[in-house]
Enzyme design. Structure first.
Site, PDB file in Angstrom:
ATOM      1  N   ASP A 308       0.865  -1.167   0.000  1.00 17.03           N
ATOM      2  CA  ASP A 308       0.000   0.000   0.000  1.00 17.03           C
ATOM      3  C   ASP A 308       0.913   1.231   0.000  1.00 17.03           C
ATOM      4  OD1 ASP A 308      -2.347   1.663   0.764  1.00 17.03           O
ATOM      5  OD2 ASP A 308      -1.251   1.807   2.645  1.00 17.03           O
TER       6      ASP A 308
HETATM    7  P1  ADP Z   1      -3.330   4.200  -0.012  1.00 19.55           P
HETATM    8  O1  ADP Z   1      -4.183   3.129  -0.588  1.00 19.55           O
HETATM    9  O2  ADP Z   1      -2.124   4.490  -0.810  1.00 19.55           O
HETATM   10  O3  ADP Z   1      -3.011   3.997   1.435  1.00 19.55           O
HETATM   11  P2  ADP Z   1      -5.673   5.708   0.450  1.00 19.55           P
HETATM   12  O4  ADP Z   1      -6.578   5.041  -0.514  1.00 19.55           O
HETATM   13  O5  ADP Z   1      -5.772   5.317   1.862  1.00 19.55           O
HETATM   14  O6  ADP Z   1      -4.188   5.536  -0.043  1.00 19.55           O
HETATM   15  O7  ADP Z   1      -5.847   7.265   0.342  1.00 19.55           O
HETATM   16  C1  ADP Z   1      -5.798   7.887  -0.908  1.00 19.55           C
HETATM   17  C2  ADP Z   1      -6.210   9.316  -0.839  1.00 19.55           C
HETATM   18  O8  ADP Z   1      -7.536   9.392  -0.402  1.00 19.55           O
HETATM   19  C3  ADP Z   1      -5.459  10.153   0.133  1.00 19.55           C
HETATM   20  O9  ADP Z   1      -4.268  10.618  -0.394  1.00 19.55           O
HETATM   21  C4  ADP Z   1      -6.439  11.272   0.398  1.00 19.55           C
HETATM   22  O10 ADP Z   1      -6.393  12.218  -0.634  1.00 19.55           O
HETATM   23  C5  ADP Z   1      -7.766  10.611   0.283  1.00 19.55           C
HETATM   24  N1  ADP Z   1      -8.487  10.316   1.518  1.00 19.55           N
HETATM   25  C6  ADP Z   1      -9.071   9.144   1.835  1.00 19.55           C
HETATM   26  N2  ADP Z   1      -9.697   9.196   3.010  1.00 19.55           N
HETATM   27  C7  ADP Z   1      -9.510  10.438   3.479  1.00 19.55           C
HETATM   28  C8  ADP Z   1      -9.905  11.125   4.663  1.00 19.55           C
HETATM   29  N3  ADP Z   1     -10.630  10.530   5.627  1.00 19.55           N
HETATM   30  N4  ADP Z   1      -9.515  12.411   4.818  1.00 19.55           N
HETATM   31  C9  ADP Z   1      -8.778  13.004   3.891  1.00 19.55           C
HETATM   32  N5  ADP Z   1      -8.386  12.416   2.753  1.00 19.55           N
HETATM   33  C10 ADP Z   1      -8.736  11.165   2.532  1.00 19.55           C
HETATM   34 MG    MG Z   2      -2.697   3.352   3.385  1.00 14.97          MG
END
Ligand code: ADP
Ligand code: MG
Length: 616
Positions: A308
């Site tokens: 991830d």
């Molecule tokens: P990864 O899969 O790489 O861990 P995520 O899918 O968890 O990434 O998050 C991707 C993007 O979604 C973040 O960079 C952010 O822009 C946005 N995001 C998701 N949930 C939130 C939240 N609760 N508050 C702010 N941004 C969020």
């Molecule tokens: Mg993550």
């Protein structure tokens, strides 16, 4: 476990007493009763054993205990009462040794639980008060005295904190934390007293999360290992076959009994669990919780890695670099609404935004009607206004029809962008710099040398961000814009080419962690659905701890296999010699015990450092 340990201890004493009594009887002029005494003290062991066997057969497990049952029963049947009681003694002794070794090996993990503080010292007015831990609320100012275990997650309020985190991370060098820096609960204050502002309740702090996980892992009576099961049936068949042949060709049932006796209790039952529990314990010392034998075995064999991005490959402690506002709204106002809403989210970026708002002294309010779409964003009502915060795609989908939304596809490709909509209109974006963890390149290279063939990124974030951040790191594939379900699909498609390890941190990673052969969760912070879905939890914020985890898993597996092969090999040699009549049943029982002790001692090596398991 404790009751089991007690029964095992008691069970050893019976045959010990039986043997002593049996040999004392002739001196008392009761010689003819000797064999009956031997038999009488074998029978309770036989009963307990039969009960165990029936219970495990009901669970569909064919254990090697059957050999022990056969040999004791057969020895009694052919009138070899002394051999029977010696086997009973050896069997009960083996069980006792195993339970002892397991307790010893688990000590590290238990030690982690023993340090949980029950109270905290809180500032009140000019004075201090001692309060129960449950009563500590975020914002409370606590005094952490020298030697205290930090009871809740928080921020250093004043002074310099010198913290010993060795119980959690295995890191023996204390870390220094200045005012304003965050402190992880469970660390010990190795310096002068300092003040801590609580940021979480005790139950939601890191330490409580770790304790819950370790506790759960210890309680689960999952099968220790498939390794032993795989060999059990074959060994059982070989034993019975040699015994039957010996009887058939010599017509002497005592030969068959000698063969059975020498096969009891089998080193398989002993070597594997001890080696594996020792490995689990050793991993715990590095701050890695492995939830059982199956996970350990899978960890030793992984070939592909799915990673991830946010919070896993990057350290998640992103910095807010800009807040761009679209209309005439006040910047601080927009940021305050967004941060207020993000208080309801456990997403690592959400936590960063909240922390930044607190830093800027913005007063946050409680959001209501919160709905989070894991990995995409969160929406809810703050101060009567409908707010949506999250990825660009997510926030766009929350706009009123016809509302303006700027095209930001090329803007700041490498950084994280969090969009904000208020009352269905685009309000602005927060830009964050979220950097790779230090040492990522070396970490990936290390994994390659450990035999990991494919490394794949699976992120919910945008492709531009993902590709920029992994450029030059030699990823075999980058999959971006994934929903939690799509992360599962990535894992499943990688599984076609071999055992897959998935490492993630967020709620949106939980399904993929469960789908992988080995799911690894970063951190045990708070609730962490991911830590519950995972097979392995890295309790500390160091991604590269997975390297020693793999090395420990391999070493334990190797030691377990060594024990299995050496133990079985020696037993089979002994059985053949016994079949030819060179070993009596009583001698056979004694020889086997020597083999078993050797095998257990060898398995306990998995607790030690070894040459293969290098420090990270
Ligand atoms: P990864 O899969 O790489 O861990 P995520 O899918 O968890 O990434 O998050 C991707 C993007 O979604 C973040 O960079 C952010 O822009 C946005 N995001 C998701 N949930 C939130 C939240 N609760 N508050 C702010 N941004 C969020
Ligand atoms: Mg993550």
């Amino acid at each position: 476990m404790n009751a089991g340990f007690f029964i095992r201890s008691l069970l050893v004493l019976l045959p010990v007493f039986g043997v002593a009594l049996g040999f004392a009887l002739p001196a008392l002029g009761l010689g003819p009763w000797q064999d009956s005494a031997f038999a009488a003290f074998t029978i309770p062991v036989l009963v307990v054993l039969s009960y165990d066997i029936v219970a495990s057969l009901r669970r569909g497990e064919v254990g090697l205990d059957i050999v022990a049952l056969l040999s004791m029963a057969a020895a009694l049947f052919v009138g070899e009462e002394l051999a029977a009681v010696v086997v009973a003694l050896m069997y009960a002794g083996g069980q006792f040794l195993e339970a002892y070794a397991e307790r010893h090996a688990r000590r590290e993990m238990t030690a982690l639980l023993a340090r949980v503080p029950r109270t905290a010292v809180r500032h009140r007015g000019d004075g201090l008060e001692e309060v129960a831990l449950d009563l500590v609320a975020p914002g409370d100012r606590l005094l952490i005295r020298q030697g205290d275990v930090v009871p809740v997650d928080g921020v250093v309020a004043s002074g310099l904190a010198v913290l010993d985190q060795s119980a959690l991370t295995g890191e023996s060098i204390p870390v220094e934390q200045k005012a304003g820096e965050t402190v992880m609960s469970g660390s010990t204050n190795a310096g002068e007293a300092f003040d801590l502002t609580a940021s979480h309740r005790a139950a939601e702090s890191t330490y409580a999360g770790i304790v819950r996980l370790v506790d759960g892992a210890q309680r689960s009576k999952a099968p220790m290992s498939r390794l032993a099961d795989r060999f059990a049936l074959a060994f059982l068949a070989v034993t019975v076959l040699i015994a039957a042949l010996a009887w058939f060709f010599t017509g002497d049932p005592v030969r068959a009994v000698a063969v059975l006796v020498i096969a009891t209790p089998c080193p398989l039952i002993l070597a594997v669990p001890v080696a594996i529990v020792s490995g689990l314990s050793r991993a715990a010392r590095h701050g890695i919780l492995i939830k059982g034998g199956k996970a350990m075995e899978a960890l030793a064999r992984i070939q592909s890695l799915v990673l991830d991005k946010t919070g896993t490959l990057t350290d998640g402690r992103a910095k807010v670099v800009a807040i761009d506002i679209l209309g005439n709204d006040d910047q601080a106002d927009v940021f305050r609404l967004a941060a207020s809403l993000d208080q309801a989210s456990k997403h690592i970026i959400a936590q960063t935004i909240v922390a930044e708002a607190q830093n800027r002294q913005l007063s946050l309010t409680r959001p209501s009607e919160v709905v989070e779409t894991p990995g995409e964003g969160v929406e809810g009502v703050v101060e009567g206004r409908k707010v949506a915060v999250g990825g660009l795609k997510f926030v766009r989908s929350k706009l009123l029809p016809g509302a303006e939304s700027p095209d930001r596809s090329d803007a700041a490709a490498g950084g994280v962008v969090v969009a904000i909509a208020i009352d269905g209109r685009w309000a602005g974006e927060i830009r964050l710099a979220d950097e790779l963890r230090a040492g990522t390149e070396a970490f990936l290279q290390h994994l390659r040398t450990l035999g990991v063939e494919r490394v794949v990124l699976a992120t919910g974030d945008r492709r531009e961000v993902a590709e920029t951040i992994v450029a030059g790191l030699g990823f075999d594939a980058v999959r971006a814009g994934l929903t939690p379900d799509q992360k599962v699909l990535v894992v499943l498609s990688e599984r076609k080419s071999g055992p897959v390890m998935m490492i993630g941190d967020g709620v949106n990673d939980a399904p993929a962690l469960a789908a992988a052969d080995v799911g690894v969760a970063m951190g045990a912070r708070g609730a962490a659905a991911s830590a519950e879905a995972a097979d392995v939890v890295i309790l500390v914020d160091h991604l590269d701890r997975i390297v020693p985890a793999i090395e420990i898993a391999r070493r334990s597996r190797l030691i377990a296999l060594e024990g299995v092969f050496a133990g079985i090999g020696l037993s089979i040699v002994g059985m053949v010699v016994a079949a030819f009549g060179y070993i009596t049943p009583v001698q056979g029982a004694l020889i086997q015990e020597v083999i078993d002790v050797a095998v257990i001692l060898n398995a306990l090596r998995a607790l030690g450092d070894g040459s293969a398991a290098t420090k990270a």
